[in-house]
Design a protein around this motif. Structure first.
Motif, PDB file in Angstrom:
ATOM      1  N   GLY A  30       0.886  -1.256   0.084  1.00 42.82           N
ATOM      2  CA  GLY A  30       0.016  -0.001  -0.073  1.00 42.82           C
ATOM      3  C   GLY A  30       0.804   1.258   0.037  1.00 42.82           C
ATOM      4  N   ASP A  31       0.234   2.495  -0.142  1.00 43.74           N
ATOM      5  CA  ASP A  31       1.049   3.600  -0.090  1.00 43.74           C
ATOM      6  C   ASP A  31       2.051   3.806  -1.034  1.00 43.74           C
ATOM      7  N   THR A  32       1.664   3.639  -2.207  1.00 43.07           N
ATOM      8  CA  THR A  32       2.547   3.535  -3.242  1.00 43.07           C
ATOM      9  C   THR A  32       3.358   4.648  -3.528  1.00 43.07           C
ATOM     10  N   LYS A  33       2.881   5.944  -3.513  1.00 42.61           N
ATOM     11  CA  LYS A  33       3.368   7.134  -3.711  1.00 42.61           C
ATOM     12  C   LYS A  33       4.546   7.239  -2.822  1.00 42.61           C
ATOM     13  N   ALA A  34       4.342   7.040  -1.352  1.00 44.42           N
ATOM     14  CA  ALA A  34       5.470   7.228  -0.584  1.00 44.42           C
ATOM     15  C   ALA A  34       6.505   6.553  -0.767  1.00 44.42           C
ATOM     16  N   ARG A  35       6.332   5.016  -1.196  1.00 46.72           N
ATOM     17  CA  ARG A  35       7.168   3.954  -1.189  1.00 46.72           C
ATOM     18  C   ARG A  35       8.013   4.095  -2.457  1.00 46.72           C
ATOM     19  N   ILE A  36       7.513   4.777  -3.384  1.00 43.10           N
ATOM     20  CA  ILE A  36       8.285   5.141  -4.714  1.00 43.10           C
ATOM     21  C   ILE A  36       9.314   6.264  -4.359  1.00 43.10           C
ATOM     22  N   HIS A  37       8.776   7.293  -3.624  1.00 43.95           N
ATOM     23  CA  HIS A  37       9.672   8.502  -3.164  1.00 43.95           C
ATOM     24  C   HIS A  37      10.799   7.756  -2.497  1.00 43.95           C
ATOM     25  N   ASN A  38      10.573   7.061  -1.452  1.00 44.47           N
ATOM     26  CA  ASN A  38      11.667   6.321  -0.547  1.00 44.47           C
ATOM     27  C   ASN A  38      12.568   5.696  -1.383  1.00 44.47           C
ATOM     28  N   VAL A  39      12.066   4.900  -2.347  1.00 40.88           N
ATOM     29  CA  VAL A  39      12.695   4.084  -3.032  1.00 40.88           C
ATOM     30  C   VAL A  39      13.721   5.007  -3.914  1.00 40.88           C
ATOM     31  N   MET A  40      13.163   5.998  -4.657  1.00 45.68           N
ATOM     32  CA  MET A  40      14.018   6.784  -5.470  1.00 45.68           C
ATOM     33  C   MET A  40      15.232   7.435  -4.763  1.00 45.68           C
ATOM     34  N   ARG A  41      14.898   7.935  -3.522  1.00 36.17           N
ATOM     35  CA  ARG A  41      15.877   8.675  -2.726  1.00 36.17           C
ATOM     36  C   ARG A  41      16.903   7.810  -1.807  1.00 36.17           C
TER      37      ARG A  41
END
Length: 551
Positions: free
Chosen positions: A275-286
């Motif tokens: 869940g919470d795909t947006k926050a996870r993608i942001h965390n992955v990219m940084r």
């Protein structure tokens, strides 16, 4: 019983609310650290919500903030009242005036019993709704998983699964959507296996149970949501840390492709997905591989938080006994030790003149200045280090419980009520004091008063205090006197000092269990009520039975 459980839940909700706030602050502090450390902080919250026991330390946040007294909410509250002295068979020693007394705490101004009862019912109803919601959600998910194809180990593919997830407890299964591309499968499976390896499926089940119990607490809901978020992000980071190449772009694309909506409600206890795909993608990219210094700081923060937030303040014996002040408790402790040690000089120093005269006339106190003796031969406490405990300690009423031994060996339980007067020389015992001797227990109140703290770990526990073997030898040599010890029900009556009158006390032994033990039910027909104890036969089939706490 439900009322006591509800009071315990309210106490824990107050304490844990503060802990959740602290974790939120620490979580912000660790924003740049690996998410696994934020995830570990939530374990402290779960521990405080569910664990039946806690550890004490001088660094507890309750003690540091000077709010250690909040722990008293666990036993006391605005509606607290208790019977401070049991009603039961009492025998006055010849030296001290004996009076049957019952002290009651007024409950004026407290909430009505009906209101408290209604609150408990609402709490139970909320738990039932939460558990039903989880069960129904799980049932609906299970229906959608029919026809899933096992590809290897515990990994399954399904056309009806829009996102990867784990389901199960003992043998958790990983379900993947059939639409998952081959190049994405390796690290998605690694992500889900990380969940299983860390036991996230168990943690999530316990978290849901805590949410069900504390459904009324908004901070517990926040903890449930944020801990799930940190769990997923820490798994994402674990996958990237194990991959040799940089997969951030591909991994983020997979998360985006799988973000087709939630498979099931977030409260499903035995299944959880992404869940919470947006926050996870942001965390992955940084994400970057963490520097050792940052990891060390984060680990230190978590360790300190576990001690400060996860422990209760140390309480002295003074507070544990409910003493109004330390000086009074020290006087009561000195009196109890003097009784056990037959220290007549200390007894004289702690007594008013009237009490000294009573003791002398009853021939309990003998001798002269500086050389007083105290007590009689048997039964009497043997060891001042373990044979007493201060149950309550106030100026109006101090209650001390003693374990008095005979040479059989056999133990009886005494209870002493002291009242005090305050003079220039400190506290002195006055003439209102009394002894209760539990040598013929005939009511559940007396039974609970004598053995309410349990048997194991006290002198009543003949298995661990070293006297059981001696008692067994004596019994084998004199079966006529010790005959009661060779049957579980009569042994319980003998060792627990129960009344021999059948109209007052009846004992019924259950069937022998696989481990050889027998549970004995003790009922009090006249007074009402019952209790149960576990009887064991540790010295062979021909040996005596001794009593243990019921399991």
């Amino acid at each position: 019983m439900l009322g006591e459980m509800f009071q315990e839940v309210l106490y824990r909700s107050v304490v844990t609310g503060g802990i959740v706030v602290a974790v939120l602050l620490l979580r912000a502090l660790l924003k740049r650290a690996p998410k696994v450390y934020s995830y570990l902080l939530w374990a402290v919250v779960l521990y405080r919500l569910l664990c039946p026991f806690t550890f004490a330390s001088p660094f507890s946040f309750l003690g540091v903030l000077g709010t250690g007294e909040i722990a008293q909410l666990q036993m006391e509250g605005p509606n607290f009242s208790r019977k401070t002295l049991m009603e039961g068979r009492a025998e006055a020693l010849p030296n001290i005036q004996m009076e049957g007394k019952t002290a009651d705490v007024s409950s004026e101004g407290s909430a009505s019993p009906g209101g408290r009862r209604a609150a408990v019912y609402v709490w139970i109803a909320g738990i039932a709704v939460m558990l039903l919601y989880g069960a129904v959600s799980l049932f609906l998910i299970s229906r959608r998983l029919k026809g899933a194809v096992r590809i290897r180990d515990n990994i399954y593919l399904s056309d009806y699964v829009p996102a990867p997830f784990v389901i199960g407890v003992v043998r958790p299964r990983i379900y993947l959507p059939s639409s998952l591309q081959e190049k994405e499968m390796d690290y998605i499976i690694l992500h889900e296996r990380t969940h299983v390896r860390r036991g996230d499926h168990i943690i999530r089940l316990l978290s849901f149970f805590a949410l069900a119990v504390y459904w009324f607490h908004p901070l517990v809901w926040a903890a449930y949501y944020l801990s799930g978020k940190d769990m997923e992000m820490s798994c994402d980071e674990a996958v990237m840390r194990k991959m040799e190449q940089d997969i951030r772009a591909d991994y983020s694309t997979s998360l985006l492709n799988l973000a087709t909506g939630r498979l099931f409600p977030g409260g499903t206890p035995l299944a959880f997905g992404e869940g919470d795909t947006k926050a996870r993608i942001h965390n992955v990219m940084r994400w970057r591989r963490p520097k050792p210094a940052l990891t060390g700081i984060a680990l230190a923060v978590v360790a300190v938080a576990a001690v400060v937030l996860g422990t209760d303040p140390q309480t002295s014996d003074v507070k544990a006994a409910g003493a109004e002040n330390e000086e009074l408790w020290r006087a009561a402790d000195a009196w109890a030790k003097a009784v056990c040690d037959r220290d007549g000089n200390t007894i004289v120093n702690l007594s008013t003149e009237q009490v000294r005269e009573h003791l002398m006339s009853g021939e309990l106190l003998s001798g002269e200045e500086g050389a007083y003796g105290f007590g009689w031969s048997s039964p009497w406490p043997w060891d001042s280090g373990r044979d007493y405990r201060i149950v309550e300690c106030t100026e109006n009423q101090t209650v001390i419980q003693y374990y008095a031994w005979t040479s059989d060996p056999h133990v009886t339980v005494w209870q002493e009520l002291l009242t005090w007067v305050r003079g220039d020389g400190g506290y002195r015992v006055n003439s209102d004091s009394a002894y209760w001797i539990f040598d013929s227990i005939s009511s559940i109140d007396s039974f609970e008063e004598a053995y309410g703290t349990g048997i194991n770990g006290t002198p009543i526990d003949y298995l661990t205090n070293g006297t059981g073997e001696a008692l067994n030898v004596n019994a084998l040599q004199n079966r006529e006197y010790y005959g009661d010890l060779f049957a579980p029900e009569t042994a319980a009556g003998f060792l627990l000092n129960l009344s021999a009158e059948e109209k007052d006390v009846r004992m019924e032994a259950g069937s022998r269990q696989a481990d050889g033990n027998v549970e004995v039910t003790i009922s009090f027909p006249t007074a009402g009520g019952s209790a149960s104890v576990r009887m064991i036969q540790p010295y062979g089939e021909d040996g005596i039975w001794i009593v243990q706490d019921a399991e």
